[in-house]
Design a protein around this motif. Structure first.
Motif, PDB file in Angstrom:
ATOM      1  N   HIS A 154       0.838  -1.201   0.000  1.00  0.00           N
ATOM      2  CA  HIS A 154       0.000   0.000   0.000  1.00  0.00           C
ATOM      3  C   HIS A 154       0.877   1.256   0.000  1.00  0.00           C
ATOM      4  CE1 HIS A 154      -3.394   2.631   0.787  1.00  0.00           C
ATOM      5  NE2 HIS A 154      -2.685   3.187   1.763  1.00  0.00           N
ATOM      6  N   ARG A 155       1.912   1.248   0.848  1.00  0.00           N
ATOM      7  CA  ARG A 155       2.815   2.405   0.921  1.00  0.00           C
ATOM      8  C   ARG A 155       3.550   2.598  -0.402  1.00  0.00           C
ATOM      9  NH1 ARG A 155       4.294   3.533   6.808  1.00  0.00           N
ATOM     10  NH2 ARG A 155       5.841   4.918   5.919  1.00  0.00           N
ATOM     11  N   LEU A 156       4.040   1.480  -0.975  1.00  0.00           N
ATOM     12  CA  LEU A 156       4.789   1.567  -2.233  1.00  0.00           C
ATOM     13  C   LEU A 156       3.900   2.080  -3.364  1.00  0.00           C
ATOM     14  CD1 LEU A 156       6.697  -1.832  -1.943  1.00  0.00           C
ATOM     15  CD2 LEU A 156       7.706   0.450  -1.722  1.00  0.00           C
ATOM     16  N   ARG A 157       2.668   1.557  -3.389  1.00  0.00           N
ATOM     17  CA  ARG A 157       1.723   1.927  -4.449  1.00  0.00           C
ATOM     18  C   ARG A 157       1.364   3.407  -4.342  1.00  0.00           C
ATOM     19  NH1 ARG A 157      -1.766  -2.151  -3.441  1.00  0.00           N
ATOM     20  NH2 ARG A 157      -0.458  -3.638  -4.545  1.00  0.00           N
ATOM     21  N   GLY A 161       2.142   6.410  -7.048  1.00  0.00           N
ATOM     22  CA  GLY A 161       1.090   7.247  -7.605  1.00  0.00           C
ATOM     23  C   GLY A 161       1.440   8.719  -7.576  1.00  0.00           C
ATOM     24  N   ARG A 162       2.356   9.091  -6.684  1.00  0.00           N
ATOM     25  CA  ARG A 162       2.712  10.499  -6.543  1.00  0.00           C
ATOM     26  C   ARG A 162       4.033  10.851  -7.210  1.00  0.00           C
ATOM     27  NH1 ARG A 162       3.789  11.040  -1.123  1.00  0.00           N
ATOM     28  NH2 ARG A 162       2.982   9.037  -0.482  1.00  0.00           N
ATOM     29  N   SER A 163       4.916   9.838  -7.329  1.00  0.00           N
ATOM     30  CA  SER A 163       6.280  10.114  -7.804  1.00  0.00           C
ATOM     31  C   SER A 163       6.591   9.343  -9.074  1.00  0.00           C
ATOM     32  CB  SER A 163       7.281   9.748  -6.708  1.00  0.00           C
ATOM     33  OG  SER A 163       8.564   9.505  -7.259  1.00  0.00           O
ATOM     34  N   ASP A 164       7.002  10.055 -10.111  1.00  0.00           N
ATOM     35  CA  ASP A 164       7.372   9.406 -11.370  1.00  0.00           C
ATOM     36  C   ASP A 164       8.566   8.482 -11.177  1.00  0.00           C
ATOM     37  OD1 ASP A 164       5.373  10.672 -12.668  1.00  0.00           O
ATOM     38  OD2 ASP A 164       6.619  12.264 -13.528  1.00  0.00           O
ATOM     39  N   ALA A 166       9.470   6.916  -8.296  1.00  0.00           N
ATOM     40  CA  ALA A 166       9.035   5.732  -7.556  1.00  0.00           C
ATOM     41  C   ALA A 166       8.263   4.779  -8.452  1.00  0.00           C
ATOM     42  CB  ALA A 166       8.175   6.147  -6.357  1.00  0.00           C
ATOM     43  N   ALA A 167       7.519   5.347  -9.402  1.00  0.00           N
ATOM     44  CA  ALA A 167       6.704   4.515 -10.290  1.00  0.00           C
ATOM     45  C   ALA A 167       7.565   3.694 -11.241  1.00  0.00           C
ATOM     46  CB  ALA A 167       5.746   5.407 -11.086  1.00  0.00           C
ATOM     47  N   ARG A 168       8.821   4.127 -11.442  1.00  0.00           N
ATOM     48  CA  ARG A 168       9.682   3.438 -12.410  1.00  0.00           C
ATOM     49  C   ARG A 168      10.541   2.338 -11.785  1.00  0.00           C
ATOM     50  NH1 ARG A 168      12.640   8.237 -15.358  1.00  0.00           N
ATOM     51  NH2 ARG A 168      13.947   6.535 -16.125  1.00  0.00           N
ATOM     52  N   VAL A 169      10.655   2.324 -10.445  1.00  0.00           N
ATOM     53  CA  VAL A 169      11.441   1.260  -9.806  1.00  0.00           C
ATOM     54  C   VAL A 169      10.536   0.076  -9.490  1.00  0.00           C
ATOM     55  CG1 VAL A 169      13.210   2.822  -8.922  1.00  0.00           C
ATOM     56  CG2 VAL A 169      11.226   2.264  -7.501  1.00  0.00           C
ATOM     57  N   VAL A 170      11.095  -0.914  -8.774  1.00  0.00           N
ATOM     58  CA  VAL A 170      10.390  -2.170  -8.539  1.00  0.00           C
ATOM     59  C   VAL A 170       8.921  -1.957  -8.138  1.00  0.00           C
ATOM     60  CG1 VAL A 170      11.160  -2.354  -6.131  1.00  0.00           C
ATOM     61  CG2 VAL A 170      10.522  -4.421  -7.377  1.00  0.00           C
ATOM     62  N   GLY A 171       8.011  -2.639  -8.843  1.00  0.00           N
ATOM     63  CA  GLY A 171       6.595  -2.489  -8.577  1.00  0.00           C
ATOM     64  C   GLY A 171       6.192  -3.214  -7.302  1.00  0.00           C
ATOM     65  N   PRO A 172       5.153  -2.721  -6.619  1.00  0.00           N
ATOM     66  CA  PRO A 172       4.702  -3.358  -5.375  1.00  0.00           C
ATOM     67  C   PRO A 172       4.406  -4.847  -5.565  1.00  0.00           C
ATOM     68  CG  PRO A 172       3.528  -1.299  -5.748  1.00  0.00           C
ATOM     69  CD  PRO A 172       4.347  -1.549  -6.974  1.00  0.00           C
TER      70      PRO A 172
END
Ligand SMILES: [Zn+2]
Length: 223
Positions: A154-157, A161-164, A166-172
């Motif tokens: 949930h935290r990773l997701r 959703g807020r950071s481009d 974060a969205a590009r590194v390992v998916g939750p």
């Protein structure tokens, strides 16, 4: 010969994600250590200490650590840290903590939340530093499944959703808990020794027969 956590990382790569370019296995037991597999080979680093993240200081004013420093990661998210912080003497600290939290023990819930918050930080470091495409949590705490994975993902997701970035590194969905019934360390040790791969095939079959588990592994691995 490989250390335990590197052997488990190799085993995880062999059994769970042979296609992974960079797989990190994190053993959350008495201490905390990560094994890194890059292009199918264990990564040791110049000093042979690559992945020894348990002794990264995350709080300079934190609890004293067995290594002599203060506030190491493993003073917060290891099984022994949970036992010490909670002050309850139990064999399987993680399971007891989860059960107490579920029963409404707010102090247990607080410790669990703090463990998840630090796992979140740890996953980010590993994802960014090693470029990991799969992260597997193992050891006593790492095998807790949903009570850890659901809030962690949930935290990773939310961040993705807020950071481009974060969205590009390992998916939750690529952060998993090690399946308890597969001895990843033994599989990895056999792989190192270049032993016959029969145990790996056996493990894969057992995994395939298992109904949807709580370890977050994608269904494709189970079929
Ligand atoms: Zn330490």
């Amino acid at each position: 010969l490989e250390n335990d956590v590197r052997a488990a990382a190799l085993g995880a790569h062999r059994v769970l994600a042979p296609e992974a370019e960079v797989l990190v296995f994190v053993g959350l037991g008495t201490g905390v250590a990560a094994g890194v597999v890059i292009d199918g080979r264990p990564h040791r680093g110049a000093h042979g200490l690559a992945g020894e993240i348990g002794h990264v200081v995350i709080d300079p004013d934190g609890e004293p650590c067995g290594c002599g420093a203060q506030g190491c990661l493993e003073t917060v998210i290891s099984g022994s840290a949970v036992r010490r912080r909670w002050g309850v003497e139990v064999a399987a600290a993680g399971h007891a903590l989860v059960a107490a939290a579920a029963a409404g023990d707010t102090r247990a819930q607080g410790i669990l939340d703090d463990v998840v918050a630090h796992l979140d930080l740890m996953v980010q470091w590993l994802a960014h530093t090693y470029g990991a495409d799969v992260i597997v949590l193992g050891g006593g705490l790492g095998r807790l499944g949903d009570p850890l994975l659901v809030p962690l993902r949930h935290r990773l997701r939310e961040r993705a959703g807020r950071s481009d970035v974060a969205a590009r590194v390992v998916g939750p969905e690529r952060v998993w808990c090690a399946p308890a019934e597969i001895p990843l360390g033994a599989v990895g040790a056999a792989a190192v020794a270049d032993a016959p791969i029969r145990p790996i095939e056996g493990a894969a079959i057992r995994l395939a027969r298992r109904p949807e588990g709580r370890d977050g592994l994608p269904a494709s691995i189970k079929t």
